[in-house]
Design an enzyme around this catalytic site. Structure first.
Site, PDB file in Angstrom:
ATOM      1  N   THR A 186       9.952 -34.883  27.383  1.00 53.16           N
ATOM      2  CA  THR A 186      10.972 -35.916  27.166  1.00 53.16           C
ATOM      3  C   THR A 186      10.621 -37.216  27.866  1.00 53.16           C
ATOM      4  O   THR A 186      10.998 -38.298  27.417  1.00 53.16           O
ATOM      5  CB  THR A 186      12.345 -35.399  27.643  1.00 53.16           C
ATOM      6  OG1 THR A 186      12.672 -34.250  26.864  1.00 53.16           O
ATOM      7  CG2 THR A 186      13.440 -36.429  27.478  1.00 53.16           C
ATOM      8  N   TYR A 190      16.078 -36.354  19.558  1.00 54.88           N
ATOM      9  CA  TYR A 190      14.866 -37.105  19.882  1.00 54.88           C
ATOM     10  C   TYR A 190      13.669 -36.194  19.711  1.00 54.88           C
ATOM     11  O   TYR A 190      13.817 -34.982  19.570  1.00 54.88           O
ATOM     12  CB  TYR A 190      14.919 -37.645  21.318  1.00 54.88           C
ATOM     13  CG  TYR A 190      14.810 -36.571  22.367  1.00 54.88           C
ATOM     14  CD1 TYR A 190      15.915 -35.835  22.763  1.00 54.88           C
ATOM     15  CD2 TYR A 190      13.580 -36.256  22.946  1.00 54.88           C
ATOM     16  CE1 TYR A 190      15.813 -34.830  23.705  1.00 54.88           C
ATOM     17  CE2 TYR A 190      13.471 -35.257  23.899  1.00 54.88           C
ATOM     18  CZ  TYR A 190      14.591 -34.546  24.273  1.00 54.88           C
ATOM     19  OH  TYR A 190      14.486 -33.550  25.200  1.00 54.88           O
ATOM     20  N   THR A 212      10.412 -30.839  30.901  1.00 53.83           N
ATOM     21  CA  THR A 212      11.102 -30.129  31.983  1.00 53.83           C
ATOM     22  C   THR A 212      11.316 -28.645  31.665  1.00 53.83           C
ATOM     23  O   THR A 212      11.535 -27.854  32.578  1.00 53.83           O
ATOM     24  CB  THR A 212      12.471 -30.777  32.269  1.00 53.83           C
ATOM     25  OG1 THR A 212      13.283 -30.701  31.098  1.00 53.83           O
ATOM     26  CG2 THR A 212      12.318 -32.214  32.722  1.00 53.83           C
ATOM     27  N   ASP A 213      11.245 -28.272  30.385  1.00 53.81           N
ATOM     28  CA  ASP A 213      11.619 -26.897  30.025  1.00 53.81           C
ATOM     29  C   ASP A 213      10.714 -25.837  30.646  1.00 53.81           C
ATOM     30  O   ASP A 213      11.177 -24.759  31.018  1.00 53.81           O
ATOM     31  CB  ASP A 213      11.642 -26.733  28.502  1.00 53.81           C
ATOM     32  CG  ASP A 213      12.827 -27.441  27.869  1.00 53.81           C
ATOM     33  OD1 ASP A 213      13.738 -27.867  28.613  1.00 53.81           O
ATOM     34  OD2 ASP A 213      12.855 -27.564  26.631  1.00 53.81           O
ATOM     35  N   LYS A 247      14.843 -25.113  37.101  1.00 52.85           N
ATOM     36  CA  LYS A 247      15.686 -25.883  36.188  1.00 52.85           C
ATOM     37  C   LYS A 247      17.005 -25.150  36.035  1.00 52.85           C
ATOM     38  O   LYS A 247      17.028 -23.968  35.688  1.00 52.85           O
ATOM     39  CB  LYS A 247      14.998 -26.047  34.828  1.00 52.85           C
ATOM     40  CG  LYS A 247      15.777 -26.978  33.899  1.00 52.85           C
ATOM     41  CD  LYS A 247      15.026 -27.348  32.639  1.00 52.85           C
ATOM     42  CE  LYS A 247      15.856 -28.370  31.854  1.00 52.85           C
ATOM     43  NZ  LYS A 247      15.239 -28.771  30.595  1.00 52.85           N
ATOM     44  N   GLU A 281      19.568  -1.672  45.407  1.00 56.34           N
ATOM     45  CA  GLU A 281      20.286  -0.772  44.493  1.00 56.34           C
ATOM     46  C   GLU A 281      19.320   0.116  43.731  1.00 56.34           C
ATOM     47  O   GLU A 281      19.708   1.153  43.203  1.00 56.34           O
ATOM     48  CB  GLU A 281      21.083  -1.596  43.478  1.00 56.34           C
ATOM     49  CG  GLU A 281      22.250  -2.356  44.062  1.00 56.34           C
ATOM     50  CD  GLU A 281      22.922  -3.173  42.965  1.00 56.34           C
ATOM     51  OE1 GLU A 281      23.885  -2.683  42.362  1.00 56.34           O
ATOM     52  OE2 GLU A 281      22.453  -4.301  42.719  1.00 56.34           O
TER      53      GLU A 281
HETATM   54  C1  SIN Z   1      12.406 -32.070  28.518  1.00 55.03           C
HETATM   55  O1  SIN Z   1      11.328 -32.572  28.736  1.00 55.03           O
HETATM   56  O2  SIN Z   1      13.377 -32.318  29.261  1.00 55.03           O
HETATM   57  C2  SIN Z   1      12.694 -31.135  27.401  1.00 55.03           C
HETATM   58  C3  SIN Z   1      11.597 -30.996  26.415  1.00 55.03           C
HETATM   59  C4  SIN Z   1      10.337 -30.478  27.015  1.00 55.03           C
HETATM   60  O3  SIN Z   1      10.374 -29.650  27.920  1.00 55.03           O
HETATM   61  O4  SIN Z   1       9.283 -30.921  26.569  1.00 55.03           O
END
Ligand code: SIN
Length: 328
Positions: free
Chosen positions: A14, A27, A93-94, A166, A284
């Protein structure tokens, strides 16, 4: 120290995304070339020499071994280059947690290696990309960033790769640290570390492998039965990670099936599907009897990377594997 020279390795995400509209919801990730991002940062007047290489231009859901290999090679080259002070990896970020983990355990803790992403595309109103990028430049150019391992810069915080998680799908404040919070706070003009570097001079924990063996994650849920374990076994994984209930638990029949997986020579790591907290041994579940490894502070996706890298390095002794999961 003069103006730092920073190598940017771009993978997409992103932070390089475009919506085509400042207020649009949809997007496409990975649309902006690194040269444009560097030009945008330099237009801010950032005091750093930046050069960029495009490794990939993908959303991070498509990042994996084909991108990790050249990324690692380029980082090793940059670490060896006396003219380069720090390295930034722009990333979606994924799966940033997974790339950060892989790099952290296969690189020496010398010059700063900083992953950075964004939650809003470059052309969205209130985009966090350029700010996060400017923050990453501040971190990668700081002499006190050396010896801290791989880091992730998001939302004005610096997180260690081993801690970064995340936890939000859309907030710009999308990452948290567990078990440690941020290593420091950063803005384009300021950087405050909360403690000294703790890995100075440490070599890479593991050799970067030639390939990563198949390791599957089994997601536990109420009403689950052992059939899913059998279905995963048909993929012939070298090991499995349980994204378990609570403290890494699962229905009795599933745990029995997983104990058989261990008995067949494939390690099983018990992690948790819960966002926060540790999975400790013999709480457990009787790990000693079943031969399971407890993930401790690592979530399932990070546990998978650690298990893959250990298996690729020929590490199969359960006690040694547990010690690596215990280590921070
Ligand atoms: C992001 O970057 O926040 C989502 C999409 C990705 O991980 O490429």
């Amino acid at each position: 120290m003069g103006t730092p020279h920073i190598r940017i390795l771009a993978t997409g995400g992103t932070i390089a995304g475009s919506a085509g509209s400042a207020i649009g919801h949809g997007y496409r990730a990975g649309q902006v070339a690194i040269a444009d991002m560097v030009a945008g940062a330099q237009a801010l007047g950032i005091a750093a020499q930046l050069d960029g290489i495009d490794i990939a231009q993908v959303g991070s859901q498509d990042i994996g071994w084909p991108q990790w290999q050249p990324l690692h090679r380029h980082i090793v080259e940059a670490l060896a280059d006396e003219d380069i002070d720090g390295i930034i990896v722009t990333h979606g970020t994924d799966t940033a947690e997974e790339t950060a983990m892989l790099l952290d355990i296969t690189l020496p803790a010398g010059k700063p290696v900083v992953l950075v992403g964004a939650m809003r595309p470059a052309d969205a109103v209130g985009s966090d990309g350029l700010r996060n990028f400017a923050n990453a430049v501040r971190v990668a150019g700081d002499p006190a960033a050396h010896g801290r391992g791989v880091m992730l810069v998001m939302g004005d915080t610096v997180l260690a790769a081993s801690d970064a998680r995340k936890w939000a799908t859309a907030n710009i404040d999308a990452f948290r640290g567990y078990p440690r919070g941020p290593l420091g706070v950063v803005t384009p003009a300021t950087l405050d570390w909360f403690g000294p570097a703790d890995r100075t001079g440490n070599p890479a924990r593991f050799a970067f492998p030639d390939r990563l063996p198949r390791v599957e994650i089994l997601y536990a849920h109420a009403g689950m039965d052992e059939a899913t374990v059998g279905a995963l076994l048909r993929l012939d994984p070298a090991g499995m990670v349980l994204a378990g209930l609570g403290q890494g638990n699962a229905p009795r029949a599933v745990l029995s099936a997983l104990a058989e997986v261990v008995a067949s020579g494939r390690p099983v790591v018990r992690a948790s599907r819960v966002d926060e907290g540790s999975v400790d041994r013999n709480v457990e579940v009787d790990d000693d009897a079943a031969g399971f490894i407890a993930s401790r502070a690592y979530n399932p996706q990070k546990s998978r990377i650690l298990l893959q890298v250990m298996l690729a390095n020929g590490i199969t002794d359960p006690a040694r594997m547990q010690a690596e999961f215990d280590r921070r």
